[in-house]
Design a protein around this motif. Structure first.
Motif, PDB file in Angstrom:
ATOM      1  N   ASN A  13     -28.779  12.559 -38.199  1.00  0.00           N
ATOM      2  CA  ASN A  13     -28.165  13.887 -38.162  1.00  0.00           C
ATOM      3  C   ASN A  13     -28.762  14.729 -37.035  1.00  0.00           C
ATOM      4  OD1 ASN A  13     -26.436  13.433 -40.315  1.00  0.00           O
ATOM      5  ND2 ASN A  13     -27.935  14.103 -41.830  1.00  0.00           N
ATOM      6  N   ALA A  14     -30.061  14.596 -36.824  1.00  0.00           N
ATOM      7  CA  ALA A  14     -30.699  15.334 -35.737  1.00  0.00           C
ATOM      8  C   ALA A  14     -30.172  14.860 -34.383  1.00  0.00           C
ATOM      9  CB  ALA A  14     -32.214  15.169 -35.807  1.00  0.00           C
ATOM     10  N   TRP A  15     -29.916  13.553 -34.266  1.00  0.00           N
ATOM     11  CA  TRP A  15     -29.377  13.022 -33.005  1.00  0.00           C
ATOM     12  C   TRP A  15     -28.015  13.643 -32.682  1.00  0.00           C
ATOM     13  CZ3 TRP A  15     -24.823  10.354 -32.198  1.00  0.00           C
ATOM     14  CH2 TRP A  15     -24.638   9.843 -30.917  1.00  0.00           C
ATOM     15  N   THR A  16     -27.187  13.891 -33.688  1.00  0.00           N
ATOM     16  CA  THR A  16     -25.865  14.479 -33.419  1.00  0.00           C
ATOM     17  C   THR A  16     -25.972  15.898 -32.874  1.00  0.00           C
ATOM     18  OG1 THR A  16     -25.534  15.410 -35.646  1.00  0.00           O
ATOM     19  CG2 THR A  16     -24.857  13.110 -35.296  1.00  0.00           C
ATOM     20  N   GLN A  17     -27.106  16.544 -33.088  1.00  0.00           N
ATOM     21  CA  GLN A  17     -27.312  17.898 -32.600  1.00  0.00           C
ATOM     22  C   GLN A  17     -28.171  17.942 -31.328  1.00  0.00           C
ATOM     23  OE1 GLN A  17     -25.678  20.387 -34.246  1.00  0.00           O
ATOM     24  NE2 GLN A  17     -24.885  18.745 -35.564  1.00  0.00           N
ATOM     25  N   ALA A  18     -28.648  16.778 -30.888  1.00  0.00           N
ATOM     26  CA  ALA A  18     -29.552  16.745 -29.731  1.00  0.00           C
ATOM     27  C   ALA A  18     -28.826  17.168 -28.461  1.00  0.00           C
ATOM     28  CB  ALA A  18     -30.124  15.340 -29.571  1.00  0.00           C
ATOM     29  N   THR A  19     -29.499  17.919 -27.639  1.00  0.00           N
ATOM     30  CA  THR A  19     -28.901  18.404 -26.392  1.00  0.00           C
ATOM     31  C   THR A  19     -29.645  17.911 -25.156  1.00  0.00           C
ATOM     32  OG1 THR A  19     -30.208  20.441 -26.529  1.00  0.00           O
ATOM     33  CG2 THR A  19     -27.983  20.481 -27.478  1.00  0.00           C
ATOM     34  N   THR A  20     -30.836  17.349 -25.329  1.00  0.00           N
ATOM     35  CA  THR A  20     -31.601  16.858 -24.187  1.00  0.00           C
ATOM     36  C   THR A  20     -31.851  15.364 -24.333  1.00  0.00           C
ATOM     37  OG1 THR A  20     -33.797  17.183 -25.171  1.00  0.00           O
ATOM     38  CG2 THR A  20     -32.770  19.088 -24.085  1.00  0.00           C
ATOM     39  N   ASP A  21     -32.103  14.710 -23.195  1.00  0.00           N
ATOM     40  CA  ASP A  21     -32.418  13.285 -23.227  1.00  0.00           C
ATOM     41  C   ASP A  21     -33.707  13.025 -23.993  1.00  0.00           C
ATOM     42  OD1 ASP A  21     -30.152  12.715 -21.817  1.00  0.00           O
ATOM     43  OD2 ASP A  21     -31.163  12.217 -19.931  1.00  0.00           O
ATOM     44  N   ALA A  22     -34.645  13.943 -23.898  1.00  0.00           N
ATOM     45  CA  ALA A  22     -35.907  13.765 -24.615  1.00  0.00           C
ATOM     46  C   ALA A  22     -35.676  13.755 -26.128  1.00  0.00           C
ATOM     47  CB  ALA A  22     -36.896  14.867 -24.225  1.00  0.00           C
ATOM     48  N   GLU A  23     -34.820  14.653 -26.605  1.00  0.00           N
ATOM     49  CA  GLU A  23     -34.510  14.689 -28.040  1.00  0.00           C
ATOM     50  C   GLU A  23     -33.788  13.410 -28.471  1.00  0.00           C
ATOM     51  OE1 GLU A  23     -33.929  19.509 -28.737  1.00  0.00           O
ATOM     52  OE2 GLU A  23     -32.243  18.296 -28.010  1.00  0.00           O
ATOM     53  N   LYS A  24     -32.873  12.944 -27.644  1.00  0.00           N
ATOM     54  CA  LYS A  24     -32.144  11.718 -27.977  1.00  0.00           C
ATOM     55  C   LYS A  24     -33.083  10.513 -27.998  1.00  0.00           C
ATOM     56  CE  LYS A  24     -27.843  13.489 -25.986  1.00  0.00           C
ATOM     57  NZ  LYS A  24     -26.873  13.368 -24.872  1.00  0.00           N
TER      58      LYS A  24
END
Length: 527
Positions: free
Chosen positions: A466-477
């Protein structure tokens, strides 16, 4: 059938071509194809079986389709609008869309189809948690109201494999997602001819005269789906030698998955073109049933994973004629953000004594381990044989049960104990593009009883997805990919068995094949 047993039957292959469904001359307006497996399930929302997905692409259409750069493009849709706050999506249908029963395609049909798809598909389920309402604003406007923004919405409804978001009439799409639809009515380029369907023998499609393709050139799953044949016939030929003989003799035009042992023979034939099916390849896996003993014990699953040598599996399936690579990851190697985080575990020298001790420490109690295996599926059957041999060496009480792929597809839906017809392990493969991100990868999603066969449950993986669907940066992904992989290697819902790149073969006069993990029926024609 094991790969190395096939060549013994090659000389007898031609004698088996007396079947009246095969031994007829090919007409210019008919395409005859040998599919990857027998078609038993007709509902591509009910099963992830790749052969049913291929059937779905002939009959159904999608709102959006991925292009060759994996970008969603309008297909049945004319386009879309998104509100400034990202909470309301309005998708407008193209004019002139019709179902095969003559009814026009309405937004209400698409809303019902999306709702049903989102009950079954892992990415769809993730999207559905953000949906407040699926609505038909009018006959051409689909309105999706969200509770929270969901940036990859189009990626979800354009996913190209394993429960594709195909559109069907509302009267069929109202069927519960856990119940298989048996009436096949779509709006795609071909109609399914149910009166000519004989499971185990043939599947027949006729060009849909009212289909209006897009004007753009065909590009992977997007663009104009031009049908250049009046009729497509799938000939079910489970014996590879017979299929190869039929192709060489011109009695069929296309063999979807050419068998590795027969590739040298086909490559030498100037009337045959052999090519790699797609660029990203396939990932083979061992799937545990996490609901029933003994593999409801994650320690036992991890012990088996630690004992696997991927080369044993890849050589059994591919021999020396198909390229393959080890892949110590829970996602396909070569996909963005995928690191081989299992290399320390899977690439170390195999120590069966150490693995046997891990099995003992995990508390194995001698329970029967039922491995269900499709003897008629050459790219899967050897996997089960290798696993059965490995498990016996580790001290498991193994029951290898051979069956056809259609029976296995039904059997793996059972959640019963093995004493009541259940199972512990099966093997399969999927296309790399179909599990290339956390929301897509149903193999390791932790959705429990709402998830894929095996019903692995892991709230942590679901939280990170679920957090991945909201990720906006490559680092978060990247962080999401890594955390999911680490948890999956610890708890082992599957064992990755290697990544390989199989070949397809067709008569040389066919042109326009789209590189895809399914034999797409559009754009291909006779030169």
């Amino acid at each position: 059938m094991h790969r190395r047993k096939l060549l013994a039957g090659a000389a007898a292959g031609a004698a088996m071509l007396a079947s009246p469904t095969i031994g007829q001359p090919v007409r210019d307006r008919t395409l005859r194809m040998v599919p990857q497996a027998n078609l038993t399930a007709l509902d591509p929302i009910w099963t992830t079986a790749s052969v049913t997905t291929g059937h779905g692409y002939a009959v159904f259409d999608t709102l959006y389709g991925l292009d060759s750069q994996l970008r969603p493009q309008p297909q049945m849709a004319e386009g879309h609008e998104v509100s400034p706050d990202g909470l309301t999506w309005r998708i407008k249908l193209r004019e002139g869309l019709k179902f095969h029963d003559g009814e026009r395609v309405r937004a209400a049909d698409c809303v019902a189809s999306l709702r049903r798809w989102s009950q079954r598909d892992s990415f769809g389920q993730t999207l559905a948690r953000s949906v407040d309402a699926w609505e038909a604003a009018d006959d051409r406007i689909i309105r999706i109201r969200l509770k929270t923004p969901f940036a990859p919405l189009l990626d979800a409804i354009a996913k190209p494999a394993s429960m594709v978001a195909f559109m069907m009439p509302e009267r069929l799409a109202r069927t519960d997602g856990n119940t298989q639809v048996t009436e096949v009515v779509g709006s795609g380029p071909f109609r399914f001819l149910d009166k000519e369907f004989v499971s185990g023998s043939r599947v027949v499609y006729a060009r849909f005269g009212d289909y209006v393709p897009r004007t753009e050139p065909a590009d992977f799953m997007s663009g104009g789906k031009q049908a250049f044949f009046d009729r497509i016939e799938w000939q079910i030929i489970p014996d590879p030698s017979t299929a190869a003989s039929a192709l060489r003799n011109g009695e069929v035009d296309w063999w979807e998955f050419a068998h590795p042992d027969l590739l040298p023979l086909l490559t030498r034939d100037r009337n045959i073109k052999v090519s790699q099916i797609d660029e990203l390849g396939f990932l083979s896996i061992l799937r545990f049933n996490s609901l029933v003993p003994p593999f409801n014990n994650p320690g036992l699953r991890a012990a088996v994973l630690s004992a696997v040598d991927q080369s044993d599996y890849m050589r059994a399936v591919n021999g020396d004629n198909v390229r393959w690579r080890p892949c110590a990851a829970m996602f396909p190697c070569g996909v963005p953000f995928v690191k081989e985080l299992g290399s320390g575990l899977m690439n170390q020298p195999r120590d069966l004594n150490r693995a046997k001790e891990a099995v003992r420490r995990a508390g194995y109690g001698g329970e029967r381990v039922v491995v269900i295996n499709p003897a008629d599926f050459p790219s899967i059957a050897p996997l089960g044989e290798v696993t059965a041999d490995l498990l016996k060496k580790l001290g498991f009480n193994v029951d290898l049960q051979q069956m056809d792929w259609g029976t296995l597809g039904q059997r793996r839906t059972s959640r019963a104990p093995v004493e009541e017809g259940g199972w512990n392990i099966f093997h399969t493969w999927t296309t790399s593009v179909s599990i290339s991100n956390p929301a897509l990868n149903y193999y390791i999603r932790g959705q429990g009883k709402d998830g894929w066969f095996g019903w692995y449950e892991n709230a942590g993986i679901e939280r990170v997805t679920n957090a991945w669907t909201q990720a906006t940066t490559d680092a978060e992904k990247q962080a999401a990919f890594d955390e999911i992989q680490k948890e999956a290697f610890q708890t082992a819902p599957i064992v990755p068995l290697g990544q390989y790149y199989p070949a397809t073969a067709h008569r040389a006069h066919l042109t326009g094949r789209i590189s895809s993990t399914n034999a797409l029926p559009w754009n291909i024609r006779r030169a």
